[in-house]
Design an enzyme around this catalytic site. Structure first.
Site: not given
Ligand code: FAD
Length: 427
Positions: A42, A80, A285, A405
């Site tokens: 990322c 693999v 993840n 707020y």
């Protein structure tokens, strides 16, 4: 008992680390075909941009760390090539066979490369998928000093790459074959992104296919991903309708004791109730963690996704979660939507306009999705929407939320609540 993990990035290493925490006696081996493990893909656009100065900064842990600190053997350069479940073994490129009792397949995905599928890319054509890709691209920028770049695909990787290249001084054109950006089928979102790109002198060409690739100075292909499922399929693992590996809620495949996680696997979509393929690090993840736990003997559940994503385009946050109106129609809902623009905070506290769109199902009043964009406060709002979607909230539930707020943070009527009020009048 040996747990074998194929793939040494987000999903594979999450699985290995979690399995180790649960069972200190397990032998854990991770096989990674590349040279790098445990890096934050990322962060690649920010390395390209220059904000992250050295590629190594993106590497979280080394094989040495896993060996010493976690007692996990990580082998790099270990590709693999086949899985034989009846024998409980995999074969590596080179012929070596490695036994497993439990297997986690975390082979990720690879970029679609359009006309170059299966062939080596010409030297001026790149993808941005691995650390190696980013390093090659950086070296090319440094050596060849291209003045212009074409980015193919207006998904999030294409837009992030465009931003990074423009900040390096290149003239950038983004070419997208569809009529909209970010795969949402949303004309207003496309308009907002186009305005932003144009403000920073990036050209966006929609409904266009790239031509004359050979005459371009630099081309980045960002046209989506294909899950790496071939060795799994040949080994008897089933894929779902999306083409990615089908797993149950425990991340187990159709083969008992074989799990799959991350960009190679499907995830249940909590809004549609059907499996989806939305390859993201955050999901990789979480899936990896569950696969690792269950491979170590637990019975944990992966809760599913709502498709939440966020990106930054020249200082404008763009985020979405759940279904757009177009997606909702395609999934058989009767969507209604409301879009509002409101300040992110009071003007006297530097508030900036923020746009919130909410989509609900007319028949049930259930929230189906939302998108948010603006220069300030985008992440908080999309996370409220994502939470509402996870909890299958209806419009009137959202309208009643007790959101925080105080002037430095928000307005007394949060933009999400204003959008919910508007939507409430329509359903
Ligand atoms: P991968 O990271 O692809 O790892 C799979 C590994 O398996 C690879 O290292 C591969 O070499 C190895 N492998 C494959 N086949 C074999 C084999 N046969 N034998 C051995 N090893 C094999 N996600 C977000 O949530 N937010 C973001 O902002 C974000 N930004 C991104 C930006 C970019 C430029 C990119 C490329 C991705 C971004 N992502 C983001 C997505 C995120 O990085 C991926 O979802 C995540 O890396 C997937 O992890 P994974 O472990 O499933 O797969």
């Amino acid at each position: 008992m040996r747990l074998l993990v194929i793939g040494g990035v987000a999903a594979g290493l999450s699985a290995a680390a979690r399995a180790r925490r649960i069972d200190p006696s397990l032998e854990i081996v991770v096989l990674e075909k590349g040279a790098d493990i445990s890096y934050g893909a990322c962060g690649l656009p920010y390395y390209l941009e220059g904000r992250v100065r050295r590629a190594e900064e993106l590497i979280v842990h080394t094989p040495e760390y896993f060996r010493k600190e976690r007692n996990i053997a990580v082998r790099t350069g270990a590709r693999v090539v086949s899985i034989s479940h009846p024998r409980r073994e995999v074969t590596l490129d080179g012929g070596e066979r490695v036994h497993y009792d439990r297997l986690v397949i975390a082979t990720g995905a690879r970029p679609r490369t359009k006309d170059f599928e299966g062939a080596t890319l010409p030297p001026h054509v790149f993808t941005l998928h691995t650390l190696e890709d980013a390093e090659r691209l950086k070296a090319y920028l440094c050596d060849k000093q291209p003045k212009q770049a074409v980015v193919v695909g207006a998904g999030y990787i294409g837009l992030e790459a465009a931003d990074a290249l423009r900040r390096n001084g290149l003239a950038v054109t983004v070419v997208e074959q569809g009529p909209h950006v970010l795969g949402r089928g949303d004309a207003e979102l496309t308009k907002a992104v186009r305005e932003r790109l144009e403000r920073f002198r990036v050209e966006l060409q929609l409904n266009t296919r790239i031509s004359a690739v050979e005459r371009r100075e630099l081309v980045i292909l960002a046209t989506g991903l294909r899950p790496n499922v071939e060795i799994a399929v040949e080994g008897g693992v089933e894929v779902g309708r999306t083409g990615a590996i089908r797993v149950d809620e425990h991340m187990e495949t159709n083969l008992p004791g074989v799990f799959a996680a991350g960009d190679c696997a499907e995830a249940p979509h909590l809004v549609t109730g059907r499996p989806a393929y939305i390859p993201l690090g955050t999901t990789a993840n979480k899936m990896g963690r569950v696969a690792g736990a269950n491979a170590a003997g637990r019975r944990e559940r992966f809760g599913g996704v709502v498709g939440t994503a966020i990106l930054n385009i020249f200082g404008m946050g763009v985020a979405f979660s759940g279904l757009s109106v177009e997606h909702a129609r395609r999934e058989g809902f009767s969507p209604v939507s409301a879009r509002i623009a409101a300040p992110s905070r009071p003007g006297y506290f530097g508030g900036k306009p923020i746009t919130v769109e909410l989509v609900a199902d007319a028949a049930t009043r259930r929230l189906l999705g939302g998108s948010v964009w603006g220069e300030d406060g985008v992440e908080g709002r999309i996370n409220v929407i994502a939470t509402a979607l996870h909890n299958r909230m209806r419009v009137e539930d959202l309208e009643q939320l007790d959101l925080a707020y105080a002037p430095p943070f928000a307005t007394v009527w949060d933009p999400v609540l204003i959008a919910a009020q508007q939507l409430s009048k329509m359903v």
